[in-house]
Design an enzyme around this catalytic site. Structure first.
Site, PDB file in Angstrom:
ATOM      1  N   LYS A 225      -0.348  -1.649  13.044  1.00  0.00           N
ATOM      2  CA  LYS A 225      -0.301  -0.530  13.999  1.00  0.00           C
ATOM      3  C   LYS A 225      -1.636  -0.364  14.716  1.00  0.00           C
ATOM      4  O   LYS A 225      -1.848   0.587  15.465  1.00  0.00           O
ATOM      5  CB  LYS A 225       0.079   0.762  13.266  1.00  0.00           C
ATOM      6  CG  LYS A 225       1.513   0.752  12.719  1.00  0.00           C
ATOM      7  CD  LYS A 225       1.849   2.062  12.080  1.00  0.00           C
ATOM      8  CE  LYS A 225       3.107   2.000  11.229  1.00  0.00           C
ATOM      9  NZ  LYS A 225       4.345   1.857  11.968  1.00  0.00           N
ATOM     10  N   CYS A 363      12.365   7.020  10.493  1.00  0.00           N
ATOM     11  CA  CYS A 363      11.979   7.045   9.068  1.00  0.00           C
ATOM     12  C   CYS A 363      11.489   8.411   8.620  1.00  0.00           C
ATOM     13  O   CYS A 363      10.768   8.514   7.618  1.00  0.00           O
ATOM     14  CB  CYS A 363      10.922   5.992   8.754  1.00  0.00           C
ATOM     15  SG  CYS A 363      11.484   4.315   8.979  1.00  0.00           S
TER      16      CYS A 363
HETATM   17  C1  PLP Z   1       3.179   7.963   9.514  1.00  0.00           C
HETATM   18  C2  PLP Z   1       3.582   6.643   8.915  1.00  0.00           C
HETATM   19  N1  PLP Z   1       3.370   6.424   7.626  1.00  0.00           N
HETATM   20  C3  PLP Z   1       3.684   5.266   7.038  1.00  0.00           C
HETATM   21  C4  PLP Z   1       4.285   4.255   7.752  1.00  0.00           C
HETATM   22  C5  PLP Z   1       4.645   2.981   7.067  1.00  0.00           C
HETATM   23  O1  PLP Z   1       3.910   1.925   7.576  1.00  0.00           O
HETATM   24  P1  PLP Z   1       4.258   0.411   7.159  1.00  0.00           P
HETATM   25  O2  PLP Z   1       5.702   0.213   7.536  1.00  0.00           O
HETATM   26  O3  PLP Z   1       3.346  -0.407   7.991  1.00  0.00           O
HETATM   27  O4  PLP Z   1       4.035   0.284   5.710  1.00  0.00           O
HETATM   28  C6  PLP Z   1       4.552   4.441   9.107  1.00  0.00           C
HETATM   29  C7  PLP Z   1       5.231   3.395   9.888  1.00  0.00           C
HETATM   30  O5  PLP Z   1       5.877   3.654  10.880  1.00  0.00           O
HETATM   31  C8  PLP Z   1       4.170   5.666   9.715  1.00  0.00           C
HETATM   32  O6  PLP Z   1       4.393   5.886  11.006  1.00  0.00           O
END
Ligand code: PLP
Length: 408
Positions: A225, A363
């Protein structure tokens, strides 16, 4: 910031099309494009200096070790961690949060203890807590959002009680995007012996984050990200807390010795958490991403994105058909709907015009209890987006007739 020059660094911004239209990528909350220095570093590892890390006694292996450990130092610099040994490489923010829940919370929480989160949290900062709470007899409770979707300090104070042991919140949430008052929360929590876990997946890529100033206990984020590759992330933890955290994976590289009776001596943090061959190309790619972002300057990135977001909100508000749910947030994505159009249908129509946005619950599947709409469209920006791209996006928002005609 010279955006045109910056855009030259990104192969994904060079003449790519979608549905025959120039690609406009507004799904940076999901993942970001990678600049050439990141791609070059990964290719260099794969083609010029491949070896395992922390395993060999030959020059090539030493090169890998040096580069790998330099990334730890670079990441520490990015978030102003006092000690690079407080930086653990994981497989992403999700992996880091699971490690804190399984490795720290599970051994420090018991019957009747409480973990506080809020309904705007990503699944990664919700489900590991549900699991651990169920296993140890603790409870997950919620800090209410105010009418604008923010976590306010007074509400945190009202929510905290004698049973609260952990507060786990996103610095910037991935749908509403408000910036959490981390420093105030940490001050208040620490006076009461409460540990604060900050999900920085949507803050570290976009703004300066200083772990010493904010005084958070744990911070997690993902490389992909922030211009880096997928499959690598970071867990920052205060060193004493990392020492008290149990690794969830064991194997080569994490132990100093063991014997046939099963007696195992683990190494100190961070090595004790990095069992097995790590994602070395991911880590060196993360390092290149961190150096790239720092060369631009996190202050400049934050200021530009703030301006871009405010511009997008203003332009979107000119369109009657658009309903925005977080117009006044300073950072983060814009969550919206086209009135009377299901979010995924709207996203398909944006796609028709070459624009990538995300639709659904992002999510954050219990946020609908607060938003009172089941799904939203999310436009999320990064420092390589431009006002011209936003103008093109707003033109599609205006095509209300297309949206409605297509489905009614
Ligand atoms: C606020 C937040 N936390 C955690 C995550 C999880 O990240 P990852 O899928 O890279 O583990 C995301 C991914 O969209 C997120 O936006």
């Amino acid at each position: 910031m010279d955006i045109e020059k910056i855009r030259q660094d990104f192969p994904m911004l060079q003449g790519k099309t979608m549905q025959g239209k120039p690609l406009i990528y507004l799904d940076n909350g999901a993942t970001t494009f990678k600049p050439k220095p990141v791609i070059d570093e990964i290719v260099a590892y794969l083609s010029d200096y491949t070896a395992n890390a922390h395993r060999g006694d030959y020059d090539l292996s030493y090169v890998v070790d040096t580069k790998y450990e330099q990334v730890r130092a670079d990441v520490a610099k990015l978030i102003n961690a006092p000690n690079p040994k407080e930086i653990v490489f994981t497989y992403g923010a999700t992996d880091s949060l699971n490690l804190i829940a399984e490795g720290y919370a599970k051994t420090h929480l018991g019957q009747g203890d409480e973990i506080l989160i809020c309904v705007a949290e990503h699944a990664a900062n919700t489900l590991p807590w549900f699991k651990v709470a169920r296993e140890v007899g603790a409870q997950v409770n919620y800090i209410d959002l105010d009418e604008t979707g923010r976590v306010q300090m007074e509400v945190v104070k009202r929510a905290v009680n004698d049973h609260t042991k952990i507060i786990a919140l996103a610095h910037v949430t991935n749908v509403l995007g408000h910036v959490l008052p981390v420093k105030e929360i940490c001050d208040y929590a620490h006076e009461r012996g409460i540990i604060v876990v900050i999900d920085g997946a949507q803050s570290v890529p976009h703004m300066p984050v200083d772990v010493q100033d904010l005084d958070m206990d744990f911070l997690v984020f993902s490389a992909h990200k922030m211009c880096g590759p997928t499959g690598v992330g970071v867990l920052y933890g205060k060193y004493d807390l990392l020492k008290e955290t149990t690794p969830t994976r064991l194997g080569g590289g994490s132990n100093s010795r063991y014997n046939s009776c099963g007696v195992v001596s683990l190494k100190n943090p961070p090595e004790k958490f990095e069992a097995g061959t790590p994602n070395i190309e991911g880590v060196v790619g993360l390092g290149a991403a961190v150096r790239y972002l720092m060369a631009i300057g996190m202050d400049q990135i934050a200021a530009y994105e703030e301006e871009l977001r405010a511009y997008a909100v203003k332009r979107m508000q000119e369109v009657d058909l658009v309903e925005i749910y977080n117009a006044d947030a300073k950072m983060g994505p814009i969550a919206f709907n086209i009135k009377n159009v299901f979010s995924q249908d709207a996203a398909s129509l944006f796609n028709k015009y070459g624009i990538a946005v995300r639709a659904g619950q992002h999510c954050a599947k219990i946020l609908d209890e607060y938003l009172k709409v089941s799904t939203t469209v999310r436009a999320s920006f990064y420092f390589y987006n431009t006002k011209e791209e936003i103008d093109a996006f707003v033109e599609v928002c205006k095509k209300g007739d297309d949206f409605l005609d297509a489905f009614f």
